[in-house]
Design an enzyme around this catalytic site. Structure first.
Site, PDB file in Angstrom:
ATOM      1  CG  ASP A 194      -5.454  -2.260  -4.535  1.00 46.52           C
ATOM      2  OD1 ASP A 194      -5.814  -2.161  -2.834  1.00 46.52           O
ATOM      3  OD2 ASP A 194      -4.364  -3.449  -4.672  1.00 46.52           O
ATOM      4  CB  SER A 195      -8.168  -5.567  -9.748  1.00 45.70           C
ATOM      5  OG  SER A 195      -6.763  -5.557 -10.573  1.00 45.70           O
ATOM      6  CB  THR A 196      -8.494 -10.065  -7.741  1.00 44.93           C
ATOM      7  OG1 THR A 196      -9.658  -9.720  -8.740  1.00 44.93           O
ATOM      8  CG2 THR A 196      -8.957 -10.066  -6.348  1.00 44.93           C
ATOM      9  CD  GLU A 247     -14.511  -4.544  -3.978  1.00 43.04           C
ATOM     10  OE1 GLU A 247     -12.802  -3.987  -4.111  1.00 43.04           O
ATOM     11  OE2 GLU A 247     -15.054  -5.055  -4.691  1.00 43.04           O
ATOM     12  N   PRO A 301     -13.183 -11.605 -11.176  1.00 44.38           N
ATOM     13  CG  PRO A 301     -13.929 -10.738  -9.269  1.00 44.38           C
ATOM     14  CD  PRO A 301     -13.831 -11.779 -10.103  1.00 44.38           C
ATOM     15  CG  ASP A 351     -16.579  -3.901 -14.084  1.00 47.71           C
ATOM     16  OD1 ASP A 351     -16.867  -5.216 -13.920  1.00 47.71           O
ATOM     17  OD2 ASP A 351     -15.728  -3.668 -14.132  1.00 47.71           O
ATOM     18  CG  HIS A 374      -1.931  -1.054   1.040  1.00 47.18           C
ATOM     19  ND1 HIS A 374      -2.297  -2.232   1.981  1.00 47.18           N
ATOM     20  CD2 HIS A 374      -2.667  -1.282   0.012  1.00 47.18           C
ATOM     21  CE1 HIS A 374      -3.151  -2.508   1.971  1.00 47.18           C
ATOM     22  NE2 HIS A 374      -3.826  -2.815   0.255  1.00 47.18           N
TER      23      HIS A 374
HETATM   24  N1  SAM Z   1      -3.541  -6.518  -2.724  1.00 46.76           N
HETATM   25  C1  SAM Z   1      -4.230  -7.571  -3.524  1.00 46.76           C
HETATM   26  C2  SAM Z   1      -3.678  -7.718  -5.037  1.00 46.76           C
HETATM   27  O1  SAM Z   1      -2.640  -7.616  -5.354  1.00 46.76           O
HETATM   28  O2  SAM Z   1      -4.485  -8.768  -5.421  1.00 46.76           O
HETATM   29  C3  SAM Z   1      -5.501  -6.745  -3.797  1.00 46.76           C
HETATM   30  C4  SAM Z   1      -6.367  -5.938  -2.769  1.00 46.76           C
HETATM   31  S1  SAM Z   1      -7.838  -6.163  -2.896  1.00 46.76           S
HETATM   32  C5  SAM Z   1      -9.297  -6.056  -1.959  1.00 46.76           C
HETATM   33  C6  SAM Z   1      -8.516  -6.655  -4.902  1.00 46.76           C
HETATM   34  C7  SAM Z   1      -9.897  -6.108  -4.939  1.00 46.76           C
HETATM   35  O3  SAM Z   1     -10.549  -5.901  -6.890  1.00 46.76           O
HETATM   36  C8  SAM Z   1     -10.692  -7.156  -4.543  1.00 46.76           C
HETATM   37  O4  SAM Z   1     -11.619  -6.098  -2.986  1.00 46.76           O
HETATM   38  C9  SAM Z   1     -11.921  -7.379  -5.915  1.00 46.76           C
HETATM   39  O5  SAM Z   1     -13.455  -7.874  -4.802  1.00 46.76           O
HETATM   40  C10 SAM Z   1     -12.261  -5.893  -7.065  1.00 46.76           C
HETATM   41  N2  SAM Z   1     -11.512  -6.394  -8.391  1.00 46.76           N
HETATM   42  C11 SAM Z   1     -11.595  -7.637  -8.464  1.00 46.76           C
HETATM   43  N3  SAM Z   1     -12.048  -6.738  -9.935  1.00 46.76           N
HETATM   44  C12 SAM Z   1     -13.091  -5.890  -9.724  1.00 46.76           C
HETATM   45  C13 SAM Z   1     -13.791  -5.050 -11.045  1.00 46.76           C
HETATM   46  N4  SAM Z   1     -14.568  -5.798 -12.191  1.00 46.76           N
HETATM   47  N5  SAM Z   1     -14.195  -3.791 -10.324  1.00 46.76           N
HETATM   48  C14 SAM Z   1     -13.878  -3.316  -8.875  1.00 46.76           C
HETATM   49  N6  SAM Z   1     -12.849  -4.459  -8.499  1.00 46.76           N
HETATM   50  C15 SAM Z   1     -12.928  -5.345  -8.365  1.00 46.76           C
END
Ligand code: SAM
Length: 288
Positions: A163-165, A113, A170, A145, A69
């Protein structure tokens, strides 16, 4: 192969990679259920404290999230020098918003999110990660989304943080040329796009694909590195794209901005900032 192994129930086995597992002992399980988007699990580990996984993949831990972060926020914000508006895509645990909001210069943060469940359960089981960020009046939380938001939104931002998965489920739409093109259109003059771009040693193709798209969109397209212990496989890459000159900000200026911001950090320093862009050949070769 791994499916034939009866893993002990008190371990979380991350299967992000085909032939590389990461196991984390579970001493206490707080939550384990699925939303319409993904399976959310929150548990305690003796070394890393509380951990959240999404679809079995480590997202954030109490012990090492500061590295990730701090580097995805202070690097673009201090390089830019006059950030007022920030967009976070993803970031459901609140750690990214926490670090962005430490900058008094930041007037407004929009966080998009997709999964309200992540916000709810991180507020309840991992409050230390967001550390009050969700209650900051400068934060606008949007449940949507991120790809749709980026296409339809008309605002401009000085920094956009993805900061996504990983690019499965998704998060997949957040690693496309279309999404990056829409993101560039949302950047104000001199604005910077930074992305969570995986661990190059194990996910090199992901970085190459992003960098190929960035090279077509930005005059300055590269990545920078930091090692987060629970993102297995070595240093993680953060995509960097901008049509401004922020990456050329000199050390003395970074130091002055850092000192003026009054940030208490455990990983970021202006020297670490500059060093993070020094890429070892095995990573540099992944950038087209
Ligand atoms: N630090 C982590 C990593 O490096 O993988 C990421 C953490 S953060 C919790 C990832 C977030 O992305 C999740 O809360 C997930 O729900 C969100 N996310 C995934 N796909 C998304 C999308 N298309 N739009 C918005 N948020 C999304």
């Amino acid at each position: 192969m791994t499916d034939r192994i009866d893993w002990p129930a008190d371990w979380n086995i991350e299967r992000l990679h085909d032939d590389h597992l990461q196991g984390l002992r579970i001493t206490t399980e707080f939550y384990d259920s699925a939303t319409e988007h993904q399976r959310i699990r929150v548990f305690e580990n003796p070394t890393f404290g509380r951990i959240m996984t999404l679809d079995g993949v480590v997202q954030v831990t109490e012990a090492d999230n500061f590295i990730y972060h701090e580097m995805l926020t202070h690097v673009p914000i201090l390089a830019h020098g006059n950030v007022r508006r920030v967009l976070i895509i993803g970031g459901g645990d609140g750690g990214m918003a926490r670090e962005v909001l430490k900058h008094d210069s930041v007037e407004q943060v929009t966080m998009v999110e997709i999964d309200d469940g992540v916000l709810t359960f991180c507020r309840e089981y991992l409050p230390g990660i967001s550390d009050g960020a969700f209650d900051d009046p400068r934060l606008d939380l949007v449940i949507a989304d991120g790809a749709v938001f980026m296409k339809e939104n008309a605002d401009l931002y000085d920094v956009i943080i993805v900061d996504s998965t990983d690019p499965v489920g998704p998060g997949e739409v957040l690693f496309t040329d279309t999404f990056y093109g829409h993101a560039r259109a949302r950047l104000a003059e001199g604005g910077i796009l930074v992305t969570q771009n995986g661990v190059p040693f194990l996910q090199g193709e992901e970085l190459t694909n992003t960098m190929r798209a960035f090279r077509a969109l930005f005059a300055d397209a590269t990545c920078y590195l930091a090692t987060i212990p629970t993102y297995a496989g070595g240093p993680m890459a953060f995509g960097w794209g901008t049509n401004g000159g922020a990456r050329q900000t000199d050390l003395a200026t970074l130091r002055a901005r850092f000192d003026s911001a009054g940030l208490a950090t455990d990983y970021y320093t202006p020297e670490v900032h500059q060093g993070a862009f020094a890429l070892p050949p095995y990573v540099a070769r992944l950038i087209p």
